[in-house]
Enzyme design. Structure first.
Site, short mmCIF file in Angstrom:
data_model
loop_
_atom_site.label_atom_id
_atom_site.label_comp_id
_atom_site.label_asym_id
_atom_site.label_seq_id
_atom_site.Cartn_x
_atom_site.Cartn_y
_atom_site.Cartn_z
N LYS A 41 0.88 -1.29 0.03
CA LYS A 41 0.09 0.10 -0.19
C LYS A 41 0.85 1.27 0.00
O LYS A 41 2.11 1.23 -0.10
CB LYS A 41 -0.92 0.03 1.10
CG LYS A 41 -1.83 -1.26 0.96
CD LYS A 41 -2.80 -1.41 0.03
CE LYS A 41 -3.62 -2.68 -0.23
NZ LYS A 41 -4.57 -3.11 0.92
C1 LIG Z 1 -5.48 -4.20 1.12
C2 LIG Z 1 -6.94 -3.73 1.42
C3 LIG Z 1 -7.80 -4.00 2.51
C4 LIG Z 1 -7.28 -4.96 3.52
O1 LIG Z 1 -6.26 -4.44 4.16
P1 LIG Z 1 -5.20 -5.56 5.02
O2 LIG Z 1 -4.19 -4.62 5.68
O3 LIG Z 1 -4.49 -6.39 3.86
O4 LIG Z 1 -6.18 -6.28 5.87
C5 LIG Z 1 -9.07 -3.86 2.27
N1 LIG Z 1 -9.64 -3.05 1.24
C6 LIG Z 1 -8.95 -2.87 0.15
C7 LIG Z 1 -9.52 -1.99 -0.79
C8 LIG Z 1 -7.67 -3.03 0.01
O5 LIG Z 1 -7.02 -2.91 -0.74
#
Ligand SMILES: *Cc1c(COP(=O)(O)O)cnc(C)c1O
Length: 385
Positions: free
Chosen positions: A183
């Protein structure tokens, strides 16, 4: 040639490592001063909207839905073009998911589809800032007008982005973030919830910490003793430790840089691929300043699978984001049908994410561009023959 180029990856510096090591040498490993400091730093990115740090982005969604009061029988409207957690975390609270299609162009929740999906049982309408491009929040706000539903922004892709000049984190009643390594910034595992209403933020904080109430004026039995704490509503342990909050604070100092490098890479892709036949490139609304997390192209003529395989064989770690959520067997088994969200489903059949992350070099990006044009050329030669 080196190994497979990933589609996304973290950027960790010696400063990040030093920040973590400092905490490890101190008194607090988990809830300590770094948590409050990280939350305060995050709030500088949400336009001052209050934030609570949690253990990951899925937990952030679970916490946000709990804070919104989602329970058995409530409906939550979700677009299918997202990671499954946007929906499954509400299912975990007993909610019924109502899928609403996305807009062509941004592939974010379509405000008209959302409005049509809202009923008297709708508790939350969840938008997703797909690829880092904010959804159309003013139009979405109108979609929930006249209902009791709260608006949620799953901003796992979009921290640092703005909508009509307003920062992500301030656009919906609740906003959730993820700090997974791919991210826009990372705490290894981590996430956060922002809430416009301080009472909703307090409910989120409590749910994150097992529902524990310590404020004396709220205790049902305030004279039990100095050790006393009470659970009034059930919660879970979704705390983000001090060690990881220190990493998050260090990473946040570079979020502006990360965003700028991602934007520069997006501009290079846009230019290099503008005249390439057989693909469509992502576009941006005039009102959006995206924090690009993905570079999602569309591969035309039914060639996505073939181009994916060729890119992988060439050492380019392309990805597909995402399988429409209602296609997952867990939803199919509940009776959700393919074909119900045609815009998202048609987009999925063409979608391919090219590598995009701050440490991607121009040279490696050129490798991606060459591999893509070569993969597309193979097919066109065959068509011409
Ligand atoms: C990555 C992601 C999540 C979940 O996040 P995690 O930290 O992996 O649990 C939720 N929604 C979207 C759109 C994502 O890209």
């Amino acid at each position: 040639m080196t190994g497979m180029l990933p589609y996304g990856r973290q950027s960790v510096t010696e400063d990040d490592i030093a920040a973590v090591a400092d905490v490890l040498r101190g008194d607090w490993l988990t809830t300590g001063p770094q948590v409050d400091a990280f939350e305060a730093d995050l709030a500088t990115w949400t336009g001052g909207v209050g934030v609570t740090a949690v253990s990951n982005g899925t937990a952030a969604l679970h916490v946000a839905y709990a804070a919104a009061g989602v329970g058995p029988g409530d409906e939550v409207v979700v677009p299918p073009m997202t990671f499954v957690a946007t929906a499954s975390s509400a299912v975990a609270l007993g909610a019924k998911i109502v899928f609403a299609d996305v807009e062509d162009e941004t592939f974010c929740l379509d405000p008209a589809a959302a409005a049509a999906a809202v009923t008297s049982r709708t508790k939350v309408v969840s938008a997703v800032d797909y690829a880092g491009h904010p959804a159309d929040y003013d139009a979405l706000r109108k979609s929930v007008e006249g209902s009791d539903a709260l608006l949620l922004a799953d901003a796992a892709h979009s921290i640092g982005g703005t909508y009509h000049g307003r920062p992500v984190g301030s656009l919906a009643d609740l906003t959730t973030f993820s700090f997974f390594p791919t991210k826009n910034l990372t705490t290894a595992e981590g996430g956060a919830v922002a809430a416009l209403d301080p009472r909703v933020l307090e409910r989120a904080r409590r749910f994150r910490s097992v529902g524990m109430v310590r404020e004396r004026d709220e205790l049902r039995h305030p004279d039990e003793g100095g050790w006393h704490q009470e659970v009034h509503e059930f919660g879970l342990n979704y705390r983000l430790p001090d060690v990881l909050c220190a990493l998050g604070r260090s990473q946040l100092r570079r979020l502006g840089e990360f965003k700028a490098r991602r934007a520069a890479l997006v501009a290079r892709y846009d230019e290099a691929l503008a005249d390439v036949d057989g693909v469509l490139l992502p576009t941006r609304k005039s009102w959006a300043d995206p924090a690009w997390h993905l570079y999602p192209i569309r591969v035309l003529d039914g060639r996505r699978r073939e181009v994916y395989d060729r890119m992988r064989a060439a050492g380019i770690g392309v990805q597909v984001n995402y399988i429409p959520v209602h296609w997952h067997p867990a939803f199919a088994d509940l009776g959700y049908r393919r074909g119900s969200c045609p815009v998202a489903e048609s987009f999925y059949s063409q979608q391919l994410s090219l590598p995009l992350y701050p440490d991607l070099s121009d040279t490696d990006q050129d490798r991606v561009i060459d591999a893509l044009t070569a993969a597309l050329r193979v097919g066109s030669v065959r068509t011409a023959a």
